[in-house]
Design a protein around this motif. Structure first.
Motif, PDB file in Angstrom:
ATOM      1  N   ASN A 100       0.842  -1.185   0.000  1.00  0.00           N
ATOM      2  CA  ASN A 100       0.000   0.000   0.000  1.00  0.00           C
ATOM      3  C   ASN A 100       0.881   1.239   0.000  1.00  0.00           C
ATOM      4  N   ALA A 146       0.927   4.183   1.317  1.00  0.00           N
ATOM      5  CA  ALA A 146       0.194   4.788   2.430  1.00  0.00           C
ATOM      6  C   ALA A 146       0.641   6.217   2.702  1.00  0.00           C
ATOM      7  N   ASN A 147      -0.134   6.904   3.525  1.00  0.00           N
ATOM      8  CA  ASN A 147       0.336   8.168   4.070  1.00  0.00           C
ATOM      9  C   ASN A 147       0.845   7.894   5.488  1.00  0.00           C
ATOM     10  N   LEU A 161      -1.271   6.272   8.393  1.00  0.00           N
ATOM     11  CA  LEU A 161      -1.696   4.874   8.255  1.00  0.00           C
ATOM     12  C   LEU A 161      -3.215   4.699   8.346  1.00  0.00           C
ATOM     13  N   GLY A 199      -5.614   5.520   6.122  1.00  0.00           N
ATOM     14  CA  GLY A 199      -6.331   5.580   4.851  1.00  0.00           C
ATOM     15  C   GLY A 199      -6.230   6.959   4.243  1.00  0.00           C
ATOM     16  N   ASP A 259      -4.149   3.980  -1.440  1.00  0.00           N
ATOM     17  CA  ASP A 259      -4.370   3.843   0.000  1.00  0.00           C
ATOM     18  C   ASP A 259      -5.861   3.711   0.311  1.00  0.00           C
ATOM     19  N   HIS A 265      -7.882   0.272   1.695  1.00  0.00           N
ATOM     20  CA  HIS A 265      -8.664   0.315   2.934  1.00  0.00           C
ATOM     21  C   HIS A 265     -10.144  -0.004   2.679  1.00  0.00           C
ATOM     22  N   CYS A 291      -3.907  -0.866  11.715  1.00  0.00           N
ATOM     23  CA  CYS A 291      -3.166   0.385  11.503  1.00  0.00           C
ATOM     24  C   CYS A 291      -3.293   1.284  12.729  1.00  0.00           C
ATOM     25  N   HIS A 330       2.295  -1.502   4.350  1.00  0.00           N
ATOM     26  CA  HIS A 330       2.040  -0.074   4.165  1.00  0.00           C
ATOM     27  C   HIS A 330       3.392   0.635   4.175  1.00  0.00           C
ATOM     28  N   VAL A 375       5.371   4.462   3.151  1.00  0.00           N
ATOM     29  CA  VAL A 375       5.134   5.876   2.889  1.00  0.00           C
ATOM     30  C   VAL A 375       6.181   6.382   1.914  1.00  0.00           C
TER      31      VAL A 375
END
Length: 174
Positions: free
Chosen positions: A22, A24-25, A28, A30, A35, A39, A50, A80, A82
């Motif tokens: 993922n 992700a940001n 975490l 969503g 992302d 989710h 998360c 996940h 970033v």
């Protein structure tokens, strides 16, 4: 080209592999793009894990990766990671993007995963140039696979045709 890598155009939430990565940001919790799709498709179990990770360690730093259940996704896990926001290449973006791929692969190996699917990390709202991101992704994964035989297949899943074309071209040039 490393024979254990392949590229497809499609929806990463529909791919049957051991682990889906993922983009992700750091929260975490969503967001949009990949992302949000992961989710939504995976359900509340992913978000609950998360939240637990966030409670223990806070946010996830750029370049780092954490692992959760895959919920309703056709995978065992979601990793996940970033990705970096593109700032013209002057803020260590290349090294941070490499770290996303390496840390994700290391987590997959640690959890005995043999197949992994990656999205096009940082190329959406984070603005990383698609051609540069593809070079980093393919080079980093290929290097990892040369020294690690535990991963049997890496799938780069490109949601849009533009990324798919960029990745195909990049693989042919290797």
């Amino acid at each position: 080209m490393e024979e254990r890598m392949r590229i497809i155009q499609g929806d990463i939430t529909q791919i049957t592999v051991d682990v889906i990565v993922n983009a992700a940001n750091s929260s975490l919790l969503g967001g949009g793009g990949v992302d949000g799709a992961i989710h939504r498709a995976g359900g509340e179990d992913i978000l609950a894990e998360c939240r637990m990770i966030r409670a223990k360690q806070g946010s996830c730093a750029t370049g780092e990766a954490v692992i959760t259940t895959a919920g309703r996704l056709p995978a065992k896990y979601v990793i996940h990671t970033v990705g970096p926001v593109w700032n013209g290449g002057s803020k260590n973006e290349e090294q941070l993007l490499e770290s996303c791929y390496n840390n994700s692969l290391l987590l997959a190996v640690k959890h005995n995963c043999e197949t992994i699917a990656f999205p096009n990390i940082s190329t959406g709202i984070y603005g990383y140039p698609k051609e540069l991101a593809a070079k980093v992704a393919i080079r980093t994964v290929e290097s990892f696979l040369q020294t690690n035989k535990g991963i049997k297949e890496v799938v780069f899943v490109c949601y849009d045709f533009e990324n798919f074309s960029v990745y195909k071209k990049e693989l042919k040039e290797m």
